[in-house]
Enzyme design. Sequence first.
Site, PDB file in Angstrom:
ATOM      1  N   HIS A  80       0.864  -1.064   0.024  1.00 45.04           N
ATOM      2  CA  HIS A  80       0.055   0.029   0.039  1.00 45.04           C
ATOM      3  C   HIS A  80       0.910   1.234  -0.119  1.00 45.04           C
ATOM      4  O   HIS A  80       1.823   1.343   0.976  1.00 45.04           O
ATOM      5  CB  HIS A  80      -0.842   0.062   1.303  1.00 45.04           C
ATOM      6  CG  HIS A  80      -1.687   1.200   1.322  1.00 45.04           C
ATOM      7  ND1 HIS A  80      -2.996   1.106   0.456  1.00 45.04           N
ATOM      8  CD2 HIS A  80      -1.688   2.447   1.950  1.00 45.04           C
ATOM      9  CE1 HIS A  80      -3.520   2.338   0.701  1.00 45.04           C
ATOM     10  NE2 HIS A  80      -2.832   3.156   1.400  1.00 45.04           N
ATOM     11  N   CYS A  81       0.719   2.111  -1.086  1.00 49.09           N
ATOM     12  CA  CYS A  81       1.790   3.072  -1.162  1.00 49.09           C
ATOM     13  C   CYS A  81       0.853   4.461  -0.597  1.00 49.09           C
ATOM     14  O   CYS A  81       0.079   4.891  -0.955  1.00 49.09           O
ATOM     15  CB  CYS A  81       1.878   3.363  -2.497  1.00 49.09           C
ATOM     16  SG  CYS A  81       3.042   4.987  -2.880  1.00 49.09           S
ATOM     17  N   PRO A  82       1.633   5.054   0.544  1.00 46.15           N
ATOM     18  CA  PRO A  82       1.176   6.441   1.067  1.00 46.15           C
ATOM     19  C   PRO A  82       1.342   7.453  -0.202  1.00 46.15           C
ATOM     20  O   PRO A  82       0.266   8.505   0.266  1.00 46.15           O
ATOM     21  CB  PRO A  82       1.920   6.645   2.080  1.00 46.15           C
ATOM     22  CG  PRO A  82       3.093   5.875   1.813  1.00 46.15           C
ATOM     23  CD  PRO A  82       2.889   4.717   1.202  1.00 46.15           C
ATOM     24  N   MET A 141      -1.860   7.090  -2.277  1.00 44.18           N
ATOM     25  CA  MET A 141      -3.096   6.645  -1.413  1.00 44.18           C
ATOM     26  C   MET A 141      -4.057   5.513  -2.038  1.00 44.18           C
ATOM     27  O   MET A 141      -5.347   5.368  -2.034  1.00 44.18           O
ATOM     28  CB  MET A 141      -4.177   7.755  -1.399  1.00 44.18           C
ATOM     29  CG  MET A 141      -3.680   8.863  -0.136  1.00 44.18           C
ATOM     30  SD  MET A 141      -4.845  10.148   0.071  1.00 44.18           S
ATOM     31  CE  MET A 141      -6.404   9.728   0.473  1.00 44.18           C
ATOM     32  N   ASN A 142      -3.271   4.620  -2.262  1.00 47.29           N
ATOM     33  CA  ASN A 142      -3.742   3.441  -3.129  1.00 47.29           C
ATOM     34  C   ASN A 142      -2.948   2.333  -3.171  1.00 47.29           C
ATOM     35  O   ASN A 142      -1.717   2.440  -2.723  1.00 47.29           O
ATOM     36  CB  ASN A 142      -3.909   3.832  -4.846  1.00 47.29           C
ATOM     37  CG  ASN A 142      -4.728   2.841  -5.491  1.00 47.29           C
ATOM     38  OD1 ASN A 142      -5.389   2.178  -4.802  1.00 47.29           O
ATOM     39  ND2 ASN A 142      -4.931   3.034  -6.757  1.00 47.29           N
TER      40      ASN A 142
END
Length: 376
Positions: A107-109, A112-113
């Site tokens: 999950h990539c901050p 946001m996805n």
Amino acid sequence: MPVKLKWPWLGIAIPSFLIASIGYCAHYFILLNFLSLRKQLWYQFCQTMIWLSYYLAIYTPPGKPPTNFKPSKNEWKVYCKKCKCYKPERSHHCKTCNQCVLMMDHHCPWTMNCVGYNNFPHFIRFLFWVIVGTTSLAIFLTTRIHSIWVHRSSPSYLYYKSELIFLTILTPLNAFILLTISILMIRCLFNQIFNGRSQIESWEMDRLETLARMSKLLPILIENVWYIFPNLRNEHVESQAEALLNKKRLSLDELVNFPYDLGPFRNAIQLLGTPPLWLYPFSGPQDDGLHFQKNEESMIEDPNSLNDIILCLPWPPDSTKHLNSTSEHTSNVQIISEEGEQVIRIRTPEKKLSRSEWLNDWGESLEDFGVDVDVE
């Protein structure tokens, strides 16, 4: 180690601010003063591709399994209580997105996805265009700095004060962005393209290596062989199991095969689609992300060879959800017989290597990649 933001919207705001401030301030205050029109158009093309690929990485869903999905034979049957469906191979439930993600990488901050099967190409293209754009800008800025230094004896009114200020600010900032994104790109290419693994699967390999080094992996693998391939269990194979358990030194390659590594070029095709379209901003993978092609080592060649059978276990090969005798948390109570009487002893607790608690050399746990460990 993955970044965790107090306010998730900052994950979009910070990169957007950096892209806009570096890209357009550099063009307006510096590049317009000396760069040819052709090079300016190239630079703005890179900026456009950065914005487009970033937008697609943010808004393209990573993919989720259908509710009627059924696992194939000889695959782990992992049911997600939250999504109320079976997880396909390589899928995990994201705690932030609150859904199962196909071929979840992390999950990539900053988007946001989740980075998963359907949007991995957009994520890679975003990194690629950031590197191309910042490299081009670094060359332009270095050229300008060199020119100013060579003509440093010229009158100061020949240069704009704003240009010198932004050269001082943007040159190191651009270099920092180029360095950090290049490191991330190298890690993604090394994992996904050269080894065929997501970041989660690379983490799993490190964990399996630790288990193998502590001689805790082989007993679980043998139990899993009896569970997945019950028709291959016979006296000959059982004798091989006993011999393997008594063997002192076994390399990880003898015990574990990562089934999805097809070689760099085929890995790239599986993830990015047709080679001529790799840089096309709207292209993606060709398959459904529910089933994946496996390498030759995953096919049983000799059903009488336990070594071959072990290498054909589904990923991850040490899954223990179905086992009662071999689990992540074993009892410390031991009952033995001494002189005809049963004696209860408390064994010395062993170091826990729970999948949900284990940390790799980077200090990363499974949860750090966004995985909801409660439904793993």
